[in-house]
Motif scaffolding. Structure first.
Motif, short mmCIF file in Angstrom:
data_model
loop_
_atom_site.label_atom_id
_atom_site.label_comp_id
_atom_site.label_asym_id
_atom_site.label_seq_id
_atom_site.Cartn_x
_atom_site.Cartn_y
_atom_site.Cartn_z
N THR A 1 50.34 40.11 48.42
CA THR A 1 50.63 38.93 47.59
C THR A 1 49.45 37.98 47.45
O THR A 1 49.35 37.27 46.47
N GLU A 2 48.55 37.94 48.45
CA GLU A 2 47.43 36.99 48.37
C GLU A 2 46.22 37.60 47.69
O GLU A 2 45.16 36.98 47.62
N HIS A 3 46.33 38.83 47.21
CA HIS A 3 45.22 39.47 46.51
C HIS A 3 45.06 38.82 45.13
O HIS A 3 46.01 38.73 44.38
N GLY A 4 43.83 38.38 44.84
CA GLY A 4 43.62 37.65 43.59
C GLY A 4 43.51 38.56 42.38
O GLY A 4 42.43 38.85 41.91
N THR A 5 44.64 39.01 41.86
CA THR A 5 44.62 39.91 40.71
C THR A 5 45.39 39.29 39.55
O THR A 5 46.20 38.38 39.74
N THR B 1 41.42 32.56 50.88
CA THR B 1 42.52 33.54 50.85
C THR B 1 43.57 33.15 51.89
O THR B 1 44.77 33.15 51.60
N ASP C 1 44.34 33.65 45.51
CA ASP C 1 45.13 34.43 44.56
C ASP C 1 45.40 33.64 43.28
O ASP C 1 45.51 34.21 42.20
N LYS D 1 44.28 34.78 39.62
CA LYS D 1 45.20 34.89 38.49
C LYS D 1 44.57 34.28 37.25
O LYS D 1 44.75 34.76 36.14
N ASN E 1 38.26 38.37 49.81
CA ASN E 1 39.69 38.28 49.49
C ASN E 1 40.39 39.62 49.67
O ASN E 1 41.49 39.70 50.23
N SER E 2 39.72 40.69 49.24
CA SER E 2 40.35 42.01 49.35
C SER E 2 40.43 42.49 50.79
O SER E 2 41.15 43.43 51.10
N ALA F 1 43.49 39.59 52.35
CA ALA F 1 44.83 39.64 51.76
C ALA F 1 45.70 40.73 52.40
O ALA F 1 46.80 40.44 52.87
#
Lengths: 335, 155, 120
Positions: free
Chosen positions: A153-157, B82, B88, B92, B107-108, B111
């Protein structure tokens, strides 16, 4: 023996089971949506004091099941079967909820179509003379589904415009042989239909042909028309899938008119940033247990067709490049 | 009531027709908007990196060390944002603008690791740290080795 | 303190635009993980060909902060080490040149994962 089966895929109940009660529990985002006031209970956050999202989902399902029992004067010892399902691997939400309720338990999996499937199976058990009371419930949770099917959920996509938002919610109904309430009069169980959609961010498109197939067979089997229903609601096709199902049905000779909608479109507002709408087992379950049941009881809806829609893939099959098979199960509810 | 009618109701759309229908009804990504946002977010993250390099140079590091130290600092910032649940939201909005910089790499890492803490510190955090970082290191390091070997034989 | 700001902004922004186009215009299975892997590999190859170096000279952090810069450092390190210690350098050079970044990522990543919990 006189078969209760009509046409290709439909069963018609001789003594239609009664929906004695319904109960819905949802997360905060669903509570802020346009149907917020129709739910029995709204959680303040996604965890509700549990130590993980999975525990929280199971707790939510238990609350929904117990809520449905508490509304009627049926001792839980008299309930013959509990049918439940969810989206998590090995259906842990349902299994762990069933551990607490200690009822004869049948776990069922129809992905997001599980609520309609459970209502159909429960009605068959009752009309077949195998049960007097059957408890049906399903759950889904946005964060458990995200981490199982998509990204942390915290992955910035960025989510695709066709992506849908998994509902955090659990819904349940208690079915009885006799009593007061709307009745389930028939059910059409769907075939698995796969039109080669493989984009996991476009589930509506993957499920639309299956839903169209089930509706087409339902109307054919019972010699009915869309206008015979006050409401035809698919489970979680979302905006993209709903439009596609309508178009496919139109090209197959059935114009659905204006009474065709989708629980995944109803539950969130456009400004809630969910893109194509909602998805998840809980979506059709809480919309039916809340909004639709209220409208039936208020006399606004006399005959409703609920078509649960399921995408029968897993994260493994998606990674291996398989397309997403869809399924649709329909139940008719009459006031 | 028994009424075993023969099959016939099947949707009359072929898979080929459905494919074009699905394309027609599926909303396209808003490419122009995404590109503009990616440009600004990515540009701003690199500007922050440049300011950190410049500060390290003022502090007395040479250019190369300053650049390395800035990379480590950016990784720290990406990891922290993160953890705080901010990255996130940036992602977005910014898309590739926040995925491509080294902060997106951080972040990857955080997360998945953070989310699998409930599955334990070894098989949860420890293993999931490398869900995305693993492939990046595998392909990055492997490419550099191949480059080194080719370079060896050419010189 | 504010030197190289505009070049970093423009070069960094443009590199990210390439990533955005890769995600939006390819098939949906091309995830952020694929973007990161493509950039690190692409950066290493461009670095080996000597085409990334000018970008670093022009753009500064705009070229080193994107993950392609990480790939460039890997390739550059491997080639420099081959020059100094021969074939063994091909194995050691890349990781040595990027050791700070890799160690920082593992250490800070672990620290933050333990310190914080996901908001959902």
């Amino acid at each position: 023996m006189d078969l209760k089966r009509m046409g290709n895929q439909t069963v018609v109940f001789a003594n239609p089971p009664v929906i004695l009660s319904s109960y819905s529990v949802v997360g905060p985002k669903e509570g802020q949506g346009p149907l917020g006031k129709t739910f029995s209970k709204v959680w303040k956050d996604q965890l509700n004091g549990e130590k993980s999202w999975e525990f929280a989902e199971s707790k939510m399902l238990r609350e929904a099941l117990e809520g449905a029992i508490a509304q009627v004067n049926v001792p839980s010892g008299h309930i013959d079967f509990m049918l439940a399902g969810d989206l998590l691997n090995q259906m842990i939400s349902s299994n762990f909820a069933a551990r607490q309720l200690a009822l004869p338990f049948i776990g069922i999996y129809g992905a997001c179509s599980t609520m309609a499937l459970g209502m159909a199976l429960g009605s068959m058990l009752i009309d077949g003379g195998f049960a007097r009371y059957v408890l049906v419930g399903v759950s889904s949770h946005h964060d458990t589904a995200e981490r199982q099917f998509r990204a942390p959920t915290e992955h910035g996509t960025q989510r695709a415009m066709s992506a849908q938002w998994t509902v955090t919610g659990a819904g349940s109904v208690l079915l009885g042989q006799t009593g007061v309430g709307p009745r389930i009069t028939s059910a059409t169980l769907g075939r698995v239909v796969d039109y080669a959609e493989s984009n996991v961010n476009n589930m509506g498109s993957a499920m639309a042909p299956a839903v169209a197939d089930t509706i087409l067979n339902h109307l054919h089997d019972l010699h009915r028309h869309p206008a015979d229903y006050d409401l035809i609601a698919s489970g979680d096709l979302g905006a993209v899938g709903l439009a596609l199902a309508g178009e496919v049905l139109k090209q197959s000779g059935r114009d659905m008119g204006t009474g065709f909608t989708d629980c995944g479109v109803m539950i969130f507002d456009a400004n809630q940033d969910v893109h194509a709408g909602a998805s998840g087992c809980g979506c059709s379950a809480v919309v039916f247990a809340g909004n639709i049941m209220q409208r039936i009881k208020a006399g606004e809806l006399k005959r409703v067709l609920l078509v649960g829609s399921g995408a029968l893939h897993s994260s493994t099959s998606a990674l291996q490049g398989e397309s997403i098979p869809g399924i649709g199960h329909a139940v008719v509810i009459e006031a | 009531m028994a009424n075993q009618s023969s099959r016939q109701p099947t949707i009359t759309v072929t898979p080929e027709q459905y494919k074009s229908l699905a394309q027609q009804y599926t909303p396209k990504p808003t490419v122009v908007k995404n590109v503009v946002r990616a440009f600004f977010v990515g540009g701003i993250i690199c500007v922050i990196g440049q300011i950190i390099i410049n500060l390290f140079v003022i502090a007395g590091l040479n250019r190369i060390d300053a650049s390395t130290a800035a990379t480590a600092t950016m990784i720290f910032l990406g990891a922290m944002l993160t953890g705080l649940g901010v990255y996130d939201e940036i992602g977005k909005f910014g898309g590739a603008g926040s995925i491509v910089p080294i902060t997106g790499f951080a972040n990857s890492i955080v997360a998945p690791a953070m989310e699998f803490k409930r599955e334990g510190y070894v098989l949860g955090v420890g293993a999931k740290l490398f869900t995305v970082a693993g492939p990046v290191l595998v392909y990055g390091i492997a490419t550099s080795i191949v480059v080194g070997i080719v370079y060896f034989f050419l010189h | 303190m504010f030197e190289m700001i505009m070049p970093a902004f423009i070069v960094g922004g443009l590199i990210c635009v390439i990533g955005q186009l890769l995600m939006d215009l390819t098939k949906p299975a091309f995830t952020p993980a694929h973007v990161l892997v493509s950039f690190v590999t692409g950066g290493a190859i461009l670095g080996a060909l000597g085409w990334y170096e000018p970008l670093v000279k022009i753009g500064g952090a705009g070229a080193t902060i994107p993950l392609s810069g990480f790939g460039y450092s890997l390739a550059k390190g491997a080639m420099e080490a081959v020059g100094k210690q021969g074939i063994l350098g091909a194995l050691s050079g890349g990781v040595e040149a990027t050791a700070v970044g890799i160690a920082a990522a593992v250490f800070f990543g672990y620290l933050m994962s333990v310190a914080f919990s996901p908001k959902g």
